[in-house]
Structures are given as C-alpha cells and as structure tokens.
Design an enzyme around this catalytic site. Structure first.
Site, PDB file in Angstrom:
ATOM      1  N   MET A  96       0.873  -1.259   0.054  1.00 19.59           N
ATOM      2  CA  MET A  96       0.025  -0.071  -0.014  1.00 19.59           C
ATOM      3  C   MET A  96       0.805   1.210   0.068  1.00 19.59           C
ATOM      4  SD  MET A  96      -2.973  -1.257  -0.177  1.00 19.59           S
ATOM      5  CE  MET A  96      -4.109   0.199   0.116  1.00 19.59           C
ATOM      6  N   ARG A  97       1.776   1.152  -0.868  1.00 21.24           N
ATOM      7  CA  ARG A  97       2.805   2.298  -0.736  1.00 21.24           C
ATOM      8  C   ARG A  97       2.646   3.052  -2.320  1.00 21.24           C
ATOM      9  NH1 ARG A  97       3.014   5.446   2.794  1.00 21.24           N
ATOM     10  NH2 ARG A  97       4.764   6.588   1.996  1.00 21.24           N
ATOM     11  N   HIS A 115      -4.621  -5.355  -9.413  1.00 19.51           N
ATOM     12  CA  HIS A 115      -5.651  -4.134  -8.604  1.00 19.51           C
ATOM     13  C   HIS A 115      -6.893  -4.676  -8.624  1.00 19.51           C
ATOM     14  CE1 HIS A 115      -7.244  -0.260  -7.990  1.00 19.51           C
ATOM     15  NE2 HIS A 115      -8.020  -0.423  -8.978  1.00 19.51           N
ATOM     16  N   GLU A 149       2.481   5.931 -13.372  1.00 13.71           N
ATOM     17  CA  GLU A 149       1.188   6.286 -13.388  1.00 13.71           C
ATOM     18  C   GLU A 149       0.440   5.347 -12.431  1.00 13.71           C
ATOM     19  OE1 GLU A 149      -2.828   6.700 -16.131  1.00 13.71           O
ATOM     20  OE2 GLU A 149      -0.888   6.489 -17.001  1.00 13.71           O
ATOM     21  N   GLN A 177     -10.898 -11.849  -4.489  1.00 16.36           N
ATOM     22  CA  GLN A 177      -9.395 -12.345  -3.967  1.00 16.36           C
ATOM     23  C   GLN A 177      -9.144 -13.874  -4.361  1.00 16.36           C
ATOM     24  OE1 GLN A 177      -8.387 -11.379   0.178  1.00 16.36           O
ATOM     25  NE2 GLN A 177      -7.307  -9.872  -0.579  1.00 16.36           N
TER      26      GLN A 177
END
Ligand code: GRF
Length: 218
Positions: A96-97, A115, A149, A177
């Site tokens: 999550m960075r 994603h 991007e 998932q």
C-alpha cells in the site's frame, strides 16, 4: 543458439494479510511456480504476510515508511534491502505504498501489481463499493505492469466475475481475492519465463502486443 533471458528470483512486497503471497507460496510448494520467492519485504512490521513468509522459510524484511523523510529515501532503503537477494522480478501483493519514479525506473518492466478492478475501470481505492454503486454487471481483478502512473501501467491478465444481486463489498472482496490467487501466479510466471515483456511502454505476450488484457471468467 537462442538464449532467452528469464527471471528466476522474485521479491514480493506486502503491507497486510498476504493472501496473495500465500497463493505464491502454495504454488511454490507444489512445484508449480516458474521462479523462486527470494525475499518478502513489508512496510509494516505487523503485516501478517511476514508470518506467512517466516513459516515458509522465506527471508523477509521490514522497512517502516514512517521512518523515512520522503518517498524516495524509503524506496532506496527497500531496494537496498532487496539487493542481496538479486531479484529479477518484483511482485506487489497488497503493497500500500505509491512507488517513486526512481524505484519504478530502476525495475522498469519487472514490476507487477494486482488491482481489485477490471482496469482501466476503477483505479484507486474502494473498488468493490464503487462497482456496486454503479450497478455494474461484472467485476474482477487485473494484473498490470507498474509504471509511474498509479494503477495505470499496461494491464496483462484480468479475472472476471459476475456481480450477484446479493453481493456486498465484503462478498465481492472475498470472491475477487479468490480470483486473484489464480491469476496472479499465472501472470508472474509469464514474466519470469520471458513470455511477457514491457517494451516501449506496451506489454507483449509471446511477442504479440497485448492491446487489452487477457480476460478469464470465473
Ligand atoms: C488484494 O485484494 C489486491 O487486489 C490489493 O490488495 C489486496 C491484498 O490482499 N492490491 P492480500 O494482502 O494479498 O491478502
């Protein structure tokens, strides 16, 4: 003789529970992964994925992003931590960075992300809720190359499900998932074996341009 360059060692970057990491670990254990998981790195010390790595005997490290002055110095520290393991392939699995341009360029064409949406639909957060609000008939997840991007690199492989009337963000999350655990190792294998490439900003599979991702229905 034609020498095909293949990636053989992957670094997996995580921030949380690591169910995708587990899918890679399970496939490796079954001998069905085309590369070795060389190292797992987290930006959170409490990420459960670190426990999964530890249990599987995979070297792992934590670099807490809060301890760095800016994004690039954090990224440089992660790259330095990975260096001894010489990864050819970087797999972002719930990491999550946002990566700095420096990091993305360093590993250009060798970083994949997954994603939870049918890209290019719904980049960003809260995808399950947004799909329900829009009344979409289908949802899914997409493996894509990472470029500068956000969620915008060429999509490679998508897994698609039908949205059911009773679906909630939670039920979609679970079903999406489960799809991710199937498609992510498959796409990573393509990159590791040289079938998948990023060339001049575009993805190719077996030498053919991927104008749109391959879509699998589940
Ligand atoms: C996945 O759903 C992925 O789409 C998103 O983050 C989630 C990570 O889940 N990028 P896990 O940590 O692999 O369980």
């Amino acid at each position: 003789m034609i020498v095909v360059e293949t990636a053989s060692r992957a670094a997996i970057l995580i921030s949380g529970s690591g169910t995708n990491l587990q899918a890679f670990i399970d496939r490796q254990r079954e001998g069905r992964l085309a590369f070795e998981i060389a190292v797992v790195c987290s930006n959170r010390a409490d990420a459960y994925g670190l426990v999964r790595a530890e249990r599987a005997g995979i070297p792992n490290c934590t670099r807490a992003h809060g301890e760095f002055a800016d994004r690039e110095s954090f990224d440089r520290s992660v790259a330095a931590a990975l260096e001894p393991y010489a990864p050819d392939l970087l797999i972002l699995a719930g990491f999550m960075r946002i990566l700095s341009p420096w990091f993305v360029r360093r590993y250009e064409g060798r970083i994949l992300n997954i994603h939870p949406a049918l890209l290019p639909l719904y980049p960003g957060l809260h995808t399950h809720r947004r799909v329900l609000e829009a009344g979409d008939s289908h949802h899914g997840s997409t493996v894509h190359f990472v470029t500068e991007e956000l969620d915008g690199g060429p999509p490679v492989l998508a897994g698609r499900i039908a949205v059911e009337p009773a679906d909630t963000p939670e039920s979609l999350n679970d079903r999406v998932q489960a799809v991710e655990h199937r498609i992510y190792p498959e796409a990573a294998d393509w990159l590791a074996t040289g079938r998948l490439r990023l060339s001049e900003g575009a993805a190719t599979l077996d030498g053919e341009p991927l104008d749109a991702p391959i879509v699998r229905d589940f």
